[in-house]
Design a protein around this motif. Sequence first.
Motif, PDB file in Angstrom:
ATOM      1  N   LEU A  52      -8.132   5.705  -2.674  1.00  0.00           N
ATOM      2  CA  LEU A  52      -6.556   6.018  -3.305  1.00  0.00           C
ATOM      3  C   LEU A  52      -6.553   7.366  -3.924  1.00  0.00           C
ATOM      4  CD1 LEU A  52      -3.972   6.551  -1.850  1.00  0.00           C
ATOM      5  CD2 LEU A  52      -3.560   3.751  -3.628  1.00  0.00           C
ATOM      6  N   ILE A  53      -6.863   8.079  -3.164  1.00  0.00           N
ATOM      7  CA  ILE A  53      -7.172   9.736  -4.266  1.00  0.00           C
ATOM      8  C   ILE A  53      -6.322  10.930  -3.374  1.00  0.00           C
ATOM      9  CG2 ILE A  53      -8.512  11.374  -4.578  1.00  0.00           C
ATOM     10  CD1 ILE A  53     -10.308   9.835  -3.653  1.00  0.00           C
ATOM     11  N   VAL A  54      -4.959  11.178  -4.374  1.00  0.00           N
ATOM     12  CA  VAL A  54      -3.722  12.147  -4.403  1.00  0.00           C
ATOM     13  C   VAL A  54      -5.096  13.000  -3.919  1.00  0.00           C
ATOM     14  CG1 VAL A  54      -1.614  12.663  -4.534  1.00  0.00           C
ATOM     15  CG2 VAL A  54      -1.835  10.717  -5.011  1.00  0.00           C
ATOM     16  N   LYS A  55      -5.354  14.040  -2.968  1.00  0.00           N
ATOM     17  CA  LYS A  55      -5.594  15.172  -3.303  1.00  0.00           C
ATOM     18  C   LYS A  55      -4.180  16.827  -3.748  1.00  0.00           C
ATOM     19  CE  LYS A  55      -9.264  14.145   0.181  1.00  0.00           C
ATOM     20  NZ  LYS A  55      -9.593  14.477   1.379  1.00  0.00           N
ATOM     21  N   GLU A  56      -3.599  16.294  -2.915  1.00  0.00           N
ATOM     22  CA  GLU A  56      -2.712  17.528  -3.045  1.00  0.00           C
ATOM     23  C   GLU A  56      -0.748  17.068  -3.067  1.00  0.00           C
ATOM     24  OE1 GLU A  56      -5.016  20.579   0.052  1.00  0.00           O
ATOM     25  OE2 GLU A  56      -2.835  20.377  -0.017  1.00  0.00           O
ATOM     26  N   VAL A  57      -0.568  17.695  -3.545  1.00  0.00           N
ATOM     27  CA  VAL A  57       1.312  17.359  -3.830  1.00  0.00           C
ATOM     28  C   VAL A  57       1.627  18.447  -3.360  1.00  0.00           C
ATOM     29  CG1 VAL A  57       3.353  16.376  -4.328  1.00  0.00           C
ATOM     30  CG2 VAL A  57       0.680  15.776  -5.344  1.00  0.00           C
ATOM     31  N   CYS A  58       2.815  18.703  -2.742  1.00  0.00           N
ATOM     32  CA  CYS A  58       3.198  20.853  -2.275  1.00  0.00           C
ATOM     33  C   CYS A  58       4.578  19.973  -2.492  1.00  0.00           C
ATOM     34  CB  CYS A  58       3.270  20.561  -0.622  1.00  0.00           C
ATOM     35  SG  CYS A  58       1.381  21.204  -0.917  1.00  0.00           S
TER      36      CYS A  58
ATOM     37  N   LEU B 220       0.936  -1.414  -0.129  1.00  0.00           N
ATOM     38  CA  LEU B 220      -0.313   0.201  -0.075  1.00  0.00           C
ATOM     39  C   LEU B 220       0.825   1.648   0.000  1.00  0.00           C
ATOM     40  CD1 LEU B 220      -2.841   1.645   0.377  1.00  0.00           C
ATOM     41  CD2 LEU B 220      -2.849   1.343   2.442  1.00  0.00           C
ATOM     42  N   ALA B 221       2.030   1.581   1.058  1.00  0.00           N
ATOM     43  CA  ALA B 221       2.717   2.508   0.940  1.00  0.00           C
ATOM     44  C   ALA B 221       3.381   2.548  -0.341  1.00  0.00           C
ATOM     45  CB  ALA B 221       4.092   1.778   2.065  1.00  0.00           C
ATOM     46  N   GLU B 222       3.460   1.737  -1.197  1.00  0.00           N
ATOM     47  CA  GLU B 222       4.090   1.816  -2.178  1.00  0.00           C
ATOM     48  C   GLU B 222       3.327   2.361  -3.124  1.00  0.00           C
ATOM     49  OE1 GLU B 222       7.587  -2.064  -2.350  1.00  0.00           O
ATOM     50  OE2 GLU B 222       5.382  -2.128  -3.322  1.00  0.00           O
ATOM     51  N   ASP B 223       2.274   1.517  -2.923  1.00  0.00           N
ATOM     52  CA  ASP B 223       1.225   2.260  -4.404  1.00  0.00           C
ATOM     53  C   ASP B 223       0.976   3.981  -4.058  1.00  0.00           C
ATOM     54  OD1 ASP B 223      -0.011  -0.159  -5.614  1.00  0.00           O
ATOM     55  OD2 ASP B 223      -1.535  -0.542  -4.032  1.00  0.00           O
ATOM     56  N   ILE B 224       0.798   4.025  -2.534  1.00  0.00           N
ATOM     57  CA  ILE B 224       0.952   4.985  -2.601  1.00  0.00           C
ATOM     58  C   ILE B 224       1.587   6.382  -3.023  1.00  0.00           C
ATOM     59  CG2 ILE B 224       0.712   6.999  -1.082  1.00  0.00           C
ATOM     60  CD1 ILE B 224      -0.668   5.109   1.360  1.00  0.00           C
ATOM     61  N   LEU B 225       3.217   5.825  -2.970  1.00  0.00           N
ATOM     62  CA  LEU B 225       4.390   6.293  -3.662  1.00  0.00           C
ATOM     63  C   LEU B 225       4.403   6.444  -5.105  1.00  0.00           C
ATOM     64  CD1 LEU B 225       7.202   8.154  -2.709  1.00  0.00           C
ATOM     65  CD2 LEU B 225       7.409   6.040  -3.169  1.00  0.00           C
ATOM     66  N   ARG B 226       3.405   5.925  -5.451  1.00  0.00           N
ATOM     67  CA  ARG B 226       3.242   5.314  -6.763  1.00  0.00           C
ATOM     68  C   ARG B 226       2.252   6.807  -7.785  1.00  0.00           C
ATOM     69  NH1 ARG B 226       0.296   1.864  -9.749  1.00  0.00           N
ATOM     70  NH2 ARG B 226       0.581   0.928  -8.221  1.00  0.00           N
TER      71      ARG B 226
ATOM     72  N   ILE C 294       1.063   9.895  -5.979  1.00  0.00           N
ATOM     73  CA  ILE C 294       1.839  10.704  -5.216  1.00  0.00           C
ATOM     74  C   ILE C 294       2.561  11.569  -6.639  1.00  0.00           C
ATOM     75  CG2 ILE C 294       3.182  11.917  -3.635  1.00  0.00           C
ATOM     76  CD1 ILE C 294       2.133  10.681  -1.355  1.00  0.00           C
ATOM     77  N   MET C 295       4.025  10.285  -7.004  1.00  0.00           N
ATOM     78  CA  MET C 295       4.998  10.267  -7.732  1.00  0.00           C
ATOM     79  C   MET C 295       4.144  11.386  -9.351  1.00  0.00           C
ATOM     80  SD  MET C 295       7.490  10.395  -6.499  1.00  0.00           S
ATOM     81  CE  MET C 295       8.464   9.155  -7.480  1.00  0.00           C
ATOM     82  N   GLU C 296       3.234  10.310 -10.060  1.00  0.00           N
ATOM     83  CA  GLU C 296       2.176  10.889 -10.828  1.00  0.00           C
ATOM     84  C   GLU C 296       1.570  11.298 -10.629  1.00  0.00           C
ATOM     85  OE1 GLU C 296       1.079   6.169 -11.812  1.00  0.00           O
ATOM     86  OE2 GLU C 296      -0.574   6.597 -11.607  1.00  0.00           O
ATOM     87  N   LYS C 297       1.121  12.189 -10.212  1.00  0.00           N
ATOM     88  CA  LYS C 297       0.135  13.560  -9.689  1.00  0.00           C
ATOM     89  C   LYS C 297       0.974  15.066  -9.634  1.00  0.00           C
ATOM     90  CE  LYS C 297      -3.489  15.681  -8.462  1.00  0.00           C
ATOM     91  NZ  LYS C 297      -4.678  15.574  -9.011  1.00  0.00           N
ATOM     92  N   ALA C 298       2.674  14.325  -8.918  1.00  0.00           N
ATOM     93  CA  ALA C 298       3.761  14.928  -9.302  1.00  0.00           C
ATOM     94  C   ALA C 298       3.813  15.599 -10.604  1.00  0.00           C
ATOM     95  CB  ALA C 298       4.960  15.043  -8.641  1.00  0.00           C
ATOM     96  N   GLU C 299       4.030  14.689 -11.921  1.00  0.00           N
ATOM     97  CA  GLU C 299       3.975  14.239 -13.055  1.00  0.00           C
ATOM     98  C   GLU C 299       3.093  15.039 -13.802  1.00  0.00           C
ATOM     99  OE1 GLU C 299       5.389  10.783 -15.865  1.00  0.00           O
ATOM    100  OE2 GLU C 299       6.617  11.158 -13.859  1.00  0.00           O
TER     101      GLU C 299
ATOM    102  N   SER D  62      10.264   6.761   0.721  1.00  0.00           N
ATOM    103  CA  SER D  62       9.352   8.099   0.313  1.00  0.00           C
ATOM    104  C   SER D  62      11.108   8.943   0.057  1.00  0.00           C
ATOM    105  CB  SER D  62       8.269   8.625   0.197  1.00  0.00           C
ATOM    106  OG  SER D  62       8.778   9.447   1.563  1.00  0.00           O
ATOM    107  N   GLY D  63      11.684   8.472   1.276  1.00  0.00           N
ATOM    108  CA  GLY D  63      12.816   9.459   2.027  1.00  0.00           C
ATOM    109  C   GLY D  63      12.451  10.990   1.900  1.00  0.00           C
ATOM    110  N   GLY D  64      10.916  10.583   3.008  1.00  0.00           N
ATOM    111  CA  GLY D  64      11.295  12.247   4.116  1.00  0.00           C
ATOM    112  C   GLY D  64       9.753  12.316   3.796  1.00  0.00           C
ATOM    113  N   ILE D  65       8.777  12.132   2.737  1.00  0.00           N
ATOM    114  CA  ILE D  65       7.887  12.863   2.129  1.00  0.00           C
ATOM    115  C   ILE D  65       6.499  13.064   3.188  1.00  0.00           C
ATOM    116  CG2 ILE D  65       5.881  13.052   0.557  1.00  0.00           C
ATOM    117  CD1 ILE D  65       7.654  11.763  -1.925  1.00  0.00           C
ATOM    118  N   LYS D  66       6.083  14.141   3.393  1.00  0.00           N
ATOM    119  CA  LYS D  66       5.428  14.030   4.903  1.00  0.00           C
ATOM    120  C   LYS D  66       3.847  13.554   3.942  1.00  0.00           C
ATOM    121  CE  LYS D  66       3.882  17.897   8.008  1.00  0.00           C
ATOM    122  NZ  LYS D  66       2.325  17.778   7.622  1.00  0.00           N
TER     123      LYS D  66
END
Length: 106
Positions: A100-106, A6-12, A14-19, A52-56
């Motif tokens: 599993l929805i990414v709402k914000e990426v900062c 799940l943690a890996e899914d979330i990170l993926r 978030i990365m997609e959203k950031a991209e 994630s290397g410390g993403i909050k």
Amino acid sequence: MHELHLAEDILRKIMEKAEELDQKEITSAKIGLGASRFTHMEELLELFNDISGGIKLEIDVIPVKTACAKCQTEFNPKTMRLDCEKCGSTDIQMVSGNELIVKEVC
Ligand SMILES: [Zn+2]
């Protein structure tokens, strides 16, 4: 190991959203997560922090809701019924709680 997946899914996600937003660095993210997708929130946050290397990460938990597919009656998830109290149908579906929805990426 469920939480690590799940943690890996979330990170993926978030990365997609950031991209998508053309954002090179991510310091924090806010997600909506269905309650049925995890069991140990603290473990999940810890694992996510590691990979994630410390993403909050901020998580809005979306409660599990189930409803009758026939008459659309919604049930209190705490009772976890397998049949409809109104029409007796056993066709009960989860209507929320698996998101599993990414709402914000900062
Ligand atoms: Zn029903």
